[in-house]
Design an enzyme around this catalytic site. Structure first.
Site, PDB file in Angstrom:
ATOM      1  N   LYS A  87       1.307  -1.238   0.361  1.00 47.73           N
ATOM      2  CA  LYS A  87       0.561   0.030  -0.207  1.00 47.73           C
ATOM      3  C   LYS A  87       0.809   1.025  -0.109  1.00 47.73           C
ATOM      4  CE  LYS A  87      -2.629  -3.338   0.016  1.00 47.73           C
ATOM      5  NZ  LYS A  87      -2.963  -3.378  -0.760  1.00 47.73           N
ATOM      6  N   GLU A 107      -2.569   7.607   8.321  1.00 48.19           N
ATOM      7  CA  GLU A 107      -3.452   8.992   7.423  1.00 48.19           C
ATOM      8  C   GLU A 107      -4.179   9.695   8.062  1.00 48.19           C
ATOM      9  OE1 GLU A 107      -3.647   6.322   2.661  1.00 48.19           O
ATOM     10  OE2 GLU A 107      -5.337   6.443   4.563  1.00 48.19           O
ATOM     11  N   HIS A 153     -15.923  -5.077   6.145  1.00 48.51           N
ATOM     12  CA  HIS A 153     -15.788  -4.957   5.196  1.00 48.51           C
ATOM     13  C   HIS A 153     -15.790  -5.971   4.739  1.00 48.51           C
ATOM     14  CE1 HIS A 153     -12.758  -2.213   6.967  1.00 48.51           C
ATOM     15  NE2 HIS A 153     -12.444  -3.152   7.860  1.00 48.51           N
ATOM     16  N   ARG A 198      -7.477  -8.328  -9.654  1.00 48.65           N
ATOM     17  CA  ARG A 198      -8.576  -9.808  -9.572  1.00 48.65           C
ATOM     18  C   ARG A 198      -9.316  -9.123 -10.429  1.00 48.65           C
ATOM     19  NH1 ARG A 198      -8.998  -8.282  -4.993  1.00 48.65           N
ATOM     20  NH2 ARG A 198     -10.973  -8.345  -4.053  1.00 48.65           N
TER      21      ARG A 198
HETATM   22  C1  MV4 Z   1      -9.264   4.791   5.740  1.00 45.78           C
HETATM   23  C2  MV4 Z   1     -10.387   4.575   6.071  1.00 45.78           C
HETATM   24  C3  MV4 Z   1     -10.920   6.681   6.711  1.00 45.78           C
HETATM   25  N1  MV4 Z   1      -9.798   7.092   6.441  1.00 45.78           N
HETATM   26  N2  MV4 Z   1      -8.351   5.341   5.904  1.00 45.78           N
HETATM   27  C4  MV4 Z   1     -10.439   0.039   4.676  1.00 45.78           C
HETATM   28  C5  MV4 Z   1     -10.736  -0.890   3.623  1.00 45.78           C
HETATM   29  C6  MV4 Z   1      -8.891  -0.591   3.326  1.00 45.78           C
HETATM   30  N3  MV4 Z   1      -8.704  -0.662   1.774  1.00 45.78           N
HETATM   31  C7  MV4 Z   1      -9.030   1.575   3.941  1.00 45.78           C
HETATM   32  N4  MV4 Z   1      -9.981   1.436   4.375  1.00 45.78           N
HETATM   33  C8  MV4 Z   1     -10.773   2.596   5.315  1.00 45.78           C
HETATM   34  N5  MV4 Z   1      -9.684   3.866   4.697  1.00 45.78           N
HETATM   35  C9  MV4 Z   1      -8.702   6.275   5.843  1.00 45.78           C
HETATM   36  N6  MV4 Z   1      -7.183   7.276   5.409  1.00 45.78           N
HETATM   37  C10 MV4 Z   1     -11.763   4.668   6.376  1.00 45.78           C
HETATM   38  C11 MV4 Z   1     -11.427   2.830   5.632  1.00 45.78           C
HETATM   39  C12 MV4 Z   1     -12.973   2.045   5.907  1.00 45.78           C
HETATM   40  C13 MV4 Z   1     -13.963   1.174   4.888  1.00 45.78           C
HETATM   41  C14 MV4 Z   1     -12.993   1.333   3.202  1.00 45.78           C
HETATM   42  C15 MV4 Z   1     -13.174   1.307   2.284  1.00 45.78           C
HETATM   43  C16 MV4 Z   1     -14.437   0.697   1.961  1.00 45.78           C
HETATM   44  C17 MV4 Z   1     -15.050   0.144   3.288  1.00 45.78           C
HETATM   45  C18 MV4 Z   1     -14.346   0.341   4.231  1.00 45.78           C
HETATM   46  C19 MV4 Z   1     -14.997   0.193   5.861  1.00 45.78           C
HETATM   47  C20 MV4 Z   1     -14.371   0.926   7.294  1.00 45.78           C
HETATM   48  C21 MV4 Z   1     -13.591   1.485   6.775  1.00 45.78           C
END
Ligand code: MV4
Length: 503
Positions: free
Chosen positions: A116, A200, A235, A292
């Site tokens: 990442k 972040e 998720h 994918r």
């Molecule tokens: C975040 C966020 C809030 N702030 N980053 C969750 C999956 C991962 N790929 C990144 N995710 C998140 N990153 C920051 N800086 C909240 C999430 C997140 C989320 C993101 C996408 C889809 C579902 C989610 C569920 C909870 C939190």
């Protein structure tokens, strides 16, 4: 030219891939575990090879064994599907070394995007918006404090090797920072064997919107629009739809161009998905690239009229994309519901057992992708998805109406399912208005359900329909004896119990 594809997967996605391969006149090879000996996909493939015991670690994750089958069967390509080996750079590399075409991106792209921090650095370099914070691993607590103070609390600590929600921590104040940093590092080390984490700004209640891309091996890329995936719990996506209600032409163009830029910059080819978060002010931030084909790809197929598996195979064969961005046409609306064997009344615990009885009525704008037949078992070995119901209509309202009809006419006996849960979500005002984000289910919907004491198990409804079927049948026969005698064995103690209550 690809002549024979080995599908290194099982279930609905194996069926999905075999279907397109057959249409293209390509031979198919299935690999199966003990559990899948009689599964639908095993029967559908031209050839099928046993590769081991039911646990994935003893079958679908055995890269050497699967490559061995590919060589033995003369397959010239491997489609990895999703899950299992699909995002292991090592597996793509092994295919390359054996001169078997991996239907997916080069192993180098998988490896680079798997980190990442590397992906974020790439995004920054190519002017794709990211969340403010670091794009390098942080180990020193003083450095972490400086970063957190400069971006302001709350912050989020994320594992570089993570993704899909694994290895993340929200930190509300400086007092929690050191312990959170150490815990995140430990978690990352034990889960991924890599303790790199980065920091972040925490984005509150974002939407999750992803873009489908196709990239050929000649440097051409198109995006196929977005999928709104905010309806999720822990998720796990529950309902996906396209278009997203918040999207407009300008935003779609901007996000789509960013998705293509990051793919091209990483040396990506084949089909991929670029994930973004979108905040309340429609600011979008790059999250990660899923290297994918995804579970929810059918809604993109419905709205673009493309076959993504066919596109993958053509790209892997070295063909140029047959379309430019201008040729991609978006039409109508599509929704996908994941029907799972789980108990919404009991914390969504997977529900295992035999699918004694099931029926559904498709057609009229409804598609189902499934690898399951009546009589199959839902086991502990693999995920609990029974099928994907996909609706397509001229607009969102129509797509919702069709989905609700199909869910009401979907009956499963033998395991608990989330069908009633899906229906109550679709009928919910927030969904109807498209007014939801990634926090919605856990923060608002589930607590509200508990208050109203709504029972989500749909056994009662199924029992009613079955009772009515059996009642009609017994009237036709002029006797009720047939009902009790003809229904002995498997499903029948259940049927009897449930139907007797309605006599
Ligand atoms: C975040 C966020 C809030 N702030 N980053 C969750 C999956 C991962 N790929 C990144 N995710 C998140 N990153 C920051 N800086 C909240 C999430 C997140 C989320 C993101 C996408 C889809 C579902 C989610 C569920 C909870 C939190």
């Amino acid at each position: 030219m690809i002549k024979k594809i080995l599908i290194a997967n099982r279930g609905e996605i194996a069926v999905r891939i075999i279907t397109t391969a057959k249409e293209m006149g390509i031979k198919t090879v299935a690999v199966y575990s003990d559990f899948d000996r009689y599964s639908l996909y095993t029967k559908l493939a031209d050839e099928a090879y046993h590769i081991g015991e039911s646990p994935a670690s003893k079958s679908y994750l055995l890269a050497d064994k699967i490559i061995g089958v590919a060589k033995k069967s003369g397959a010239d390509a491997i489609h990895p599907g999703y899950g299992f080996l699909s995002e292991r750079g090592m597996f793509a590399k092994m295919c390359l070394d054996e001169n078997i075409k991996f239907i997916g991106p080069p192993h180098t792209a998988i490896e680079n995007l798997g980190s990442k921090t590397k992906a974020k650095q790439l995004a920054i370099k190519h002017k794709v918006p990211v969340v403010s914070g670091t794009e390098k691993a942080v180990t020193d607590i003083e450095e972490a404090k400086k970063i957190a103070d400069s971006i302001g609390f709350p912050v989020m600590i994320k594992a570089s090797a993570g993704g899909g929600g694994k290895g993340m921590r929200v930190v509300k104040s400086e007092a929690e920072l050191e312990s959170s940093l150490r815990m995140a590092q430990n978690e990352a080390r034990s889960s991924f064997g890599d303790d790199s984490v980065f920091i972040e700004k925490y984005v509150d209640s974002p939407r999750h919107i992803e873009f489908q891309i196709l990239v050929d091996e000649h440097g051409n890329a198109v995006h196929l629009g977005e999928r709104e995936c905010s309806m999720q719990r822990r998720h796990q996506k529950i309902i996906e739809e396209t278009p997203s209600v918040i999207m407009d032409e300008t935003l779609r163009h901007e996000m789509g161009e960013c998705a293509k830029r990051i793919a091209l910059a990483s040396g990506y080819t084949n089909a991929g998905t670029v994930e973004f978060m979108v905040d309340n002010n429609k600011n979008f931030y790059f999250l990660e690239v899923n290297t994918r084909l995804q579970v929810e790809h059918p809604i993109t197929e419905m709205r673009t009229g493309l076959d993504l598996v066919a596109e993958q195979i053509k790209i892997a064969s070295g063909e140029k994309l047959a379309m430019t961005q201008e040729d991609v046409r978006f039409k109508g609306a599509s929704i996908e519901c994941r029907i799972c064997a789980e108990d919404p009344d009991n914390n969504f615990l997977p529900s295992t057992g035999k699918l004694n009885y099931m029926f559904r009525v498709l057609g009229n704008g409804m598609r189902e992708d499934t690898g399951i037949e009546q009589g199959n078992e839902i086991s502990i070995y693999y995920d609990s998805m029974i099928s994907k119901l996909i609706s397509y209509g001229a607009n969102r309202e129509t797509a919702i109406r069709k989905m609700k009809r199909a869910l009401r006419d979907y009956k499963v006996v033998g395991v608990k399912t989330n069908i009633s849960f899906l229906l109550s979500l679709l009928e919910n005002e927030a969904f109807v208005k498209g007014n939801y984000n990634t926090q919605y289910v856990e923060r608002y919907f589930l607590p509200g359900l508990k208050e109203k004491k709504i029972q989500l198990d749909n056994d009662t409804e199924i029992a009613k329909s079955l009772a009515s079927i059996l009642f009609k049948e017994s009237k036709q026969e002029g006797t009720s004896a047939k009902v009790s005698s003809a229904k002995s064995g498997g499903a029948n103690s259940w049927l009897k119990r449930k139907t007797e209550a309605y006599r």
